[in-house]
Motif scaffolding. Sequence first.
Motif, PDB file in Angstrom:
ATOM      1  N   ASN A 177      66.331  34.257  64.191  1.00  0.00           N
ATOM      2  CA  ASN A 177      67.482  34.172  63.291  1.00  0.00           C
ATOM      3  C   ASN A 177      68.028  32.752  63.349  1.00  0.00           C
ATOM      4  O   ASN A 177      67.611  31.954  64.189  1.00  0.00           O
TER       5      ASN A 177
ATOM      6  N   GLU B  29      70.673  38.274  45.509  1.00  0.00           N
ATOM      7  CA  GLU B  29      69.623  38.505  46.493  1.00  0.00           C
ATOM      8  C   GLU B  29      68.300  38.050  45.912  1.00  0.00           C
ATOM      9  O   GLU B  29      67.995  38.312  44.747  1.00  0.00           O
TER      10      GLU B  29
ATOM     11  N   GLY C 246      76.888  34.996  50.300  1.00  0.00           N
ATOM     12  CA  GLY C 246      76.225  36.053  49.548  1.00  0.00           C
ATOM     13  C   GLY C 246      75.929  35.660  48.115  1.00  0.00           C
ATOM     14  O   GLY C 246      74.988  36.152  47.495  1.00  0.00           O
TER      15      GLY C 246
ATOM     16  N   THR D  12      77.240  41.625  62.675  1.00  0.00           N
ATOM     17  CA  THR D  12      76.652  41.986  61.385  1.00  0.00           C
ATOM     18  C   THR D  12      76.332  40.725  60.587  1.00  0.00           C
ATOM     19  O   THR D  12      75.245  40.581  60.028  1.00  0.00           O
TER      20      THR D  12
ATOM     21  N   ARG E   9      72.723  39.386  59.365  1.00  0.00           N
ATOM     22  CA  ARG E   9      72.422  39.272  57.932  1.00  0.00           C
ATOM     23  C   ARG E   9      72.125  37.829  57.523  1.00  0.00           C
ATOM     24  O   ARG E   9      71.682  37.572  56.406  1.00  0.00           O
TER      25      ARG E   9
ATOM     26  N   LYS F 151      68.717  36.495  55.877  1.00  0.00           N
ATOM     27  CA  LYS F 151      68.495  36.845  54.473  1.00  0.00           C
ATOM     28  C   LYS F 151      69.191  35.860  53.540  1.00  0.00           C
ATOM     29  O   LYS F 151      68.721  35.584  52.442  1.00  0.00           O
ATOM     30  N   TRP F 152      70.356  35.343  53.975  1.00  0.00           N
ATOM     31  CA  TRP F 152      71.134  34.474  53.089  1.00  0.00           C
ATOM     32  C   TRP F 152      70.974  32.998  53.424  1.00  0.00           C
ATOM     33  O   TRP F 152      71.710  32.166  52.917  1.00  0.00           O
TER      34      TRP F 152
END
Length: 694
Positions: free
Chosen positions: A270, A346, A529, A558, A562, A565-566
Motif C-alpha cells: 500500500n 473509479e 475519490g 479504512t 482504500r 485504489k485512489w
Amino acid sequence: MLTKMKKLFTRNKASSNVEAPQHGNIKLEKEIDLRDLTFPSMMENLTNDGITFEKDHFEIQTGLGDVKFGRSFFIKPSGYPRTVRIGWLEGLFTGDDMDVSVHIEPLDRNSAIKKLQKKIDEFETVVHSAANRNEGAKIEDAMQKRDDAKYLQRQIKNNQNGLYYVSIQGTVFASNLNDLNAKSREIERILGGESIEIINSYGRQKEGFLSCLPLGKNHLEKTDRNLDQNALTAIFPHASSKLNHIGGFPIGRFGSEYVYYNNFDASLSNYSMGIFGVSGSGKSVLVKQIIGRGFMDGIMKNVIIDCEPEYIALTKALGGIVIPIYPSKSKTASRINPMDIFPEREIINPGEENEYTVERINLNFKVIELLEFFTVMKESLSPDSRGLTPIEIGVLSDLLEDLYTKRGITEDPESIYLNEEDIDLNGKITYRRRKIDMPTISETYERLVKLRDDGDYELKELCTIVHLFTKNKAFGLFDGQTEIISDSGVSLDDAPVVTFDISKLSPNGIERPLAQHVLMTWVWNRFIGSNPKVKKRVIIDEAWMMIKYKTMMEWLKTLSARGRKWNVSLTLVSQRYEMFDRTEAARDVVAQFATVCFLQQSDQDIQPILDTYRLSEDVGNMIRTANKGDVIMKAGKQIVSFRSEPTPEEWNYLNTNQNIEMGTGPGKKSSREAQIQFLNMAVDIKAIEGEGVA
Ligand SMILES: Nc1ncnc2c1ncn2[C@@H]1O[C@H](COP(=O)(O)OP(=O)(O)O)[C@@H](O)[C@H]1O
Ligand SMILES: [Mg+2]
C-alpha cells in the motif's frame, strides 16, 4: 623489465628521533618513556607491504604471503561521449575490486569565459576558411561547436553553469594476471557501450595508482579535459543500490549515494507512510522534503492538516492555498461542511486497453461516513466514550439518507447540481450550473429534536450532544455550507498544496482531533475519490492527538486501506509511537503502513517499534542514538538508513518551525481552551444526569 621494489609508505618515523634507551647498562631507575601516544593515521592505514610497478600493470603485496595484480587506466581526454546522461559512468562505479578517482578542478568564471571566447574565435576561423574552400560538412561541424561554446559561455556569464577540468582514473585489481586482463577487457567493453574510451596508464602505473588513492592529488598529467557543470554532476552515482525501486525521488543520502524512494512502487502493498520520532527529531523537515521533491515523481497534489502552523511557508513557496479553520461568527472565515457529498470516480481495468472511468455518487458510503462522524461526536462528549446506541444508529441512518434523497440526490453525479436562472436588465435569461445546498448539522439537529418531541425519548442524549455542534455553540464550526476563503489566486483544484491550518483550535479536548477527522473525511471526498488517476498525498502531522478516539483510528485504517485504489499516500506523522501501540485500533493503523520512517526515538517507543515491524536490536540502537535528520526506513521488506539533507533552497521554506511543544502545560491555558475543557466536563456531567445542557 623489473623496476625496483619500493616501499611506498613508511611508518611514521617521528618517534625514532627520540633517543632510544640505552640497553647496554642496566639501569635501576625506571625509564621515562618519552614517546607520544600515536594512533594510526589515514596514511598508515594505506600502508602496504610493497609494490612492483611494471609498464602496464603492478604487483602489490597485500599480506605476507599474498600478491595482487593491479592496473591503472584513465579516460582518454578525447574519449568522452558527446552528450552524457545521468549515471553515464555507472559502469566504473559498480565494478568489483576497483578504485576510481574523479579529479575536479574548477576554472574561475572570468578565465572560463575568456577561454571559451578563444575557442569561439577559433571555430569562427574554421567556419570562414571552410566556407572559402566549400567544405560543407566541415562548416556545419564547426558551426555546431561554435554555437555550443557560445551557449555555454552565455550560461557561465549568467552564473548558470561552470567549467571544470576533470580527470577520471581507475585502478582495477585481480588475483592473477589472466584475471586482470579479462577484467580490464570487460571494463573496456562496458564503457565502450557508453562511447567512453579508456586507456592504460602505460609506463605511468605508479602515478596512476597514487592518483586513485584517497589523497586528493592527481599525479597523472595530461589526462584531464574540460566538462561543464551538467556533465560533471551526471558523473556521480544517483541510483541507490539500497532500495530497488523503479523511479522515485531522492529522499536522503547514504554515504555518497542518494537513496531513491518511490512511494508508489509496485513492490509496496500500500502507499501509506508513517513517520515517527521524538519532538525535534526532524519529522516535519523530512515530510516537507518529501512533499517538495514528490513533484519530480508526479505526486501533484498534497493536502496537509497543519496543527502548528508550520506548513504555511512551504505551501506558499510551492504555489498552494492555506485555509485557516477556526470558529468565527464573521463571514471571512472558511468553513467545511462534513455533510458535503461529491461524486466518486473509479477507474475500471486500470492500465489496460479497455480502461474506463465510472462516476457516481455513493450515498450509502456517505451515510456510513456520517454515522462515524456522529459516533465521534458522542464518543468525545459522553462519559466512558460511549458510541451510538443501536436505536440512535437506526434513526440517524434513515434520517441522513432522507436529507439527501429529498434534495433529489441519487447515484447520478448530475443530481448534486442545479441550473440557476439569471435574468439581466434586458430580461435575458441565462442558466448557471451550481451545486445544490447540502444538508447541515443544524438540519440534522432539527430533525432529531422533532423526533424527540414526537415521543422518541431515547434521542434525548443525542440531541443534547448534536446541539453543541450547531452554529454558535461550543463546537459549531462545522455547521453550515462549505465556504473556502483564501487570499491565494489558485483554485482548490489547481493548487499543488492545500493546507488546512487548524492551529487556532484548542489542542486540549475534542476540537482539534474533531477537525482532523472532519477534514480528513472531507479531503478524501473532495480530492481523492474524485480524482483517482493523479498521484496524491494526504499529510496528517501530530497524529497522536487522534489516538484517543477509536472511531477516528478505525476511519484512518479504512482510508489507508482504500488508498491504493485512489493512488493516494496517507502520510501520518507523529511522535510517541508507543501511544499507537497501546490501543488496538491505533496499532492496526500503523502496523499496516507499507512504508515507515523512524527518526530518533525515546526509550519507551523502541521495543513496540521493533516488535511491530520485526526489526533487530541493531535498528533499535540506531534509532535510540540517531541524530537530527537520521532516518531508518522500512519500505516493504527493504530497510535503508539515510540522512535527510535539505538543500539550501529547501531550507528557505523548511525551517520556519515555531517549535510549539506538545500541550501548553499548566497555567498556560488560554481562556478559550479553559472554557472548552470546562464545557467538556459540563457535558459529561449533564449527560450522566440525562439532562439537556442548552
Ligand atoms: N535533516 C536535518 N538536518 C539538519 N537540521 C534538521 C534536520 N531536520 C530537522 N532539523 C532541525 O531541527 C528542527 C526541528 O525539526 P522538525 O522537523 O520540526 O522536528 P519534528 O517535526 O520532529 O518535531 C528544525 O527546525 C531544524 O532546524
Ligand atoms: Mg513537527
